[in-house]
Design a protein around this motif. Sequence first.
Motif, PDB file in Angstrom:
ATOM      1  N   PHE A 196       0.970  -1.506   0.120  1.00 37.65           N
ATOM      2  CA  PHE A 196       0.194   0.336  -0.135  1.00 37.65           C
ATOM      3  C   PHE A 196       1.021   1.477  -0.363  1.00 37.65           C
ATOM      4  N   THR A 197       0.863   2.058  -1.013  1.00 39.78           N
ATOM      5  CA  THR A 197       1.917   3.123  -1.399  1.00 39.78           C
ATOM      6  C   THR A 197       0.909   4.522  -1.430  1.00 39.78           C
ATOM      7  N   ALA A 198       0.923   5.106  -0.661  1.00 40.17           N
ATOM      8  CA  ALA A 198       0.747   6.730  -0.830  1.00 40.17           C
ATOM      9  C   ALA A 198       1.433   7.718  -1.965  1.00 40.17           C
ATOM     10  N   PRO A 199       1.287   8.711  -2.507  1.00 43.10           N
ATOM     11  CA  PRO A 199       1.328   9.114  -3.515  1.00 43.10           C
ATOM     12  C   PRO A 199       2.925   9.993  -3.508  1.00 43.10           C
ATOM     13  N   GLY A 200       3.579   9.316  -4.268  1.00 44.99           N
ATOM     14  CA  GLY A 200       5.400  10.466  -3.485  1.00 44.99           C
ATOM     15  C   GLY A 200       6.019   8.977  -2.624  1.00 44.99           C
ATOM     16  N   HIS A 201       5.871   7.884  -2.446  1.00 44.33           N
ATOM     17  CA  HIS A 201       6.069   7.424  -1.629  1.00 44.33           C
ATOM     18  C   HIS A 201       6.268   6.126  -2.323  1.00 44.33           C
ATOM     19  N   GLU A 202       7.091   4.963  -2.210  1.00 40.43           N
ATOM     20  CA  GLU A 202       7.546   3.883  -2.428  1.00 40.43           C
ATOM     21  C   GLU A 202       7.267   2.767  -1.651  1.00 40.43           C
TER      22      GLU A 202
END
Length: 497
Positions: free
Chosen positions: A142-148
Amino acid sequence: MGYVRNALATWVLSFAAALVAVPALGAEAGSGLKWAGDFGPPQGAPIHAVLTSPPEVPPATNRFYPAKVIVDLEVIEKQMQISEGVSYTFWTFGGTVPGSFIRVRQGDTVEFHLKNNPANKMPHNIDLHGVTGPGGGAASSFTAPGHESQFTFKALNEGIYVYHCATAPVGMHVANGMYGLILVEPPQGLPKVDHEYYVMQGDFYTSGKYREKGAQAFDMEKAIDERPTYVLFNGAEGSLTGDRAITARTNETVRLFIGNGGPNLVSSFHVIGAIFDRVRNEGGSEIQTNVQTTLIPAGGAASVEFRTKVPGSYVMVDHSIFRAFNKGALAILKVAGEEDKSIYSGKELDSVYLGDRSQPNMNAVSKATAAAAGGRLTLKDQVDAGRDLFAGTCSVCHQGNGEGLSGVFPPLAKSDYLAAQPRRAIDIALHGLNGKVTVNGTEYNSVMPPMNQLNDDEIANILTYVLNSWGNPGGSILTEDVRKVRAGGTTAGGSEH
Ligand SMILES: [Cu+2]
């Protein structure tokens, strides 16, 4: 006892086949003995997986030991064309629908990096059907925008597997194009073929009707009701037709990896004019031979193989056939080469099956749509777009040159019937025509079916093309004119504007 011997024989045979296919094997002969499953610790330096955009498939791993494979996949939300002049905001794995093709080998340890582009609006994750473990990776990615995010899995089972986003609302993420394929090669690799291609079906739900121009939004209600506006191969109408068709030459072997992202429909995948020599249906290990149509479940995949024998255009469809001709599920494999009259007497294809997709491209339609949106639609734009659309819709009966067929289909070229009341043609296109009509002194008493699957601007452009071709009187029909007639207005006795 017999069974054991047979199994052994098969094993030895595939071993021998692999030896022939891959001369480099000698160096790796030691690991060859573990081909039934090669799950030792990863060997050698970590490898970055080659990812490809559809319809391309990454090259074979040509590897005979388990490795650590790093996959870098970025989620990108972007507007793309779903049909000529129609745009849609897709959510993609790697910038394409379907997402990037991933290829690893059974026994590999896959270090997966999922990046969510900072410009994106939504969180995303990935569920790979080739992963053994709860959620297929979804919970760990599960990854939020701007994350990895990063997780690691061992590719335990060989086969061709779907991956997809599984972030709530899951159906919406999948409907927006968030799916792709991962191939887990068997330890000995796949038999060599001349071409491998990547094709994936999906159903799409837009607020507007099929081919309604402009930017279209996702329609949750249609999606829940399973009433797709589009059913497509590789995310767009025309993604694999005309000058974007996939290609081969005669007497070559073709392997298609066919996936179905859904979210809702199952696919009856068929190639018109070809028989699949070998199918791994549902992507499983059993090989089925001589198959006409193979079922690809939503969230499933298959590989089909055949040898090309006769040149021409082969139309790939979902054989739930309205989807092919009225929702876009149509792609083309172009086979070049010498005719073999002993197999097929020929008359090159079947424009019947290509319909309005027989054009090499539909650029004129896109151009007219853009011009209309910008308020600068010219007569020439309309005529050009109309020419492309006339081919494959009206031309089936009235012929490409507008001359019709004597006694059966009246001419549109220099038609006095048309010239008398040009705007009456809107009504004819929308509602069809039957009963006696006299065109240029000849009486016709036949039936023209309604062509109301065409939308308003398509009819406007087609009629404008007809009016400005073959010595007809000229003039233009606008989208609004068609809209009024469709809404139940009248053609006002053919008065011109
Ligand atoms: Cu998503």
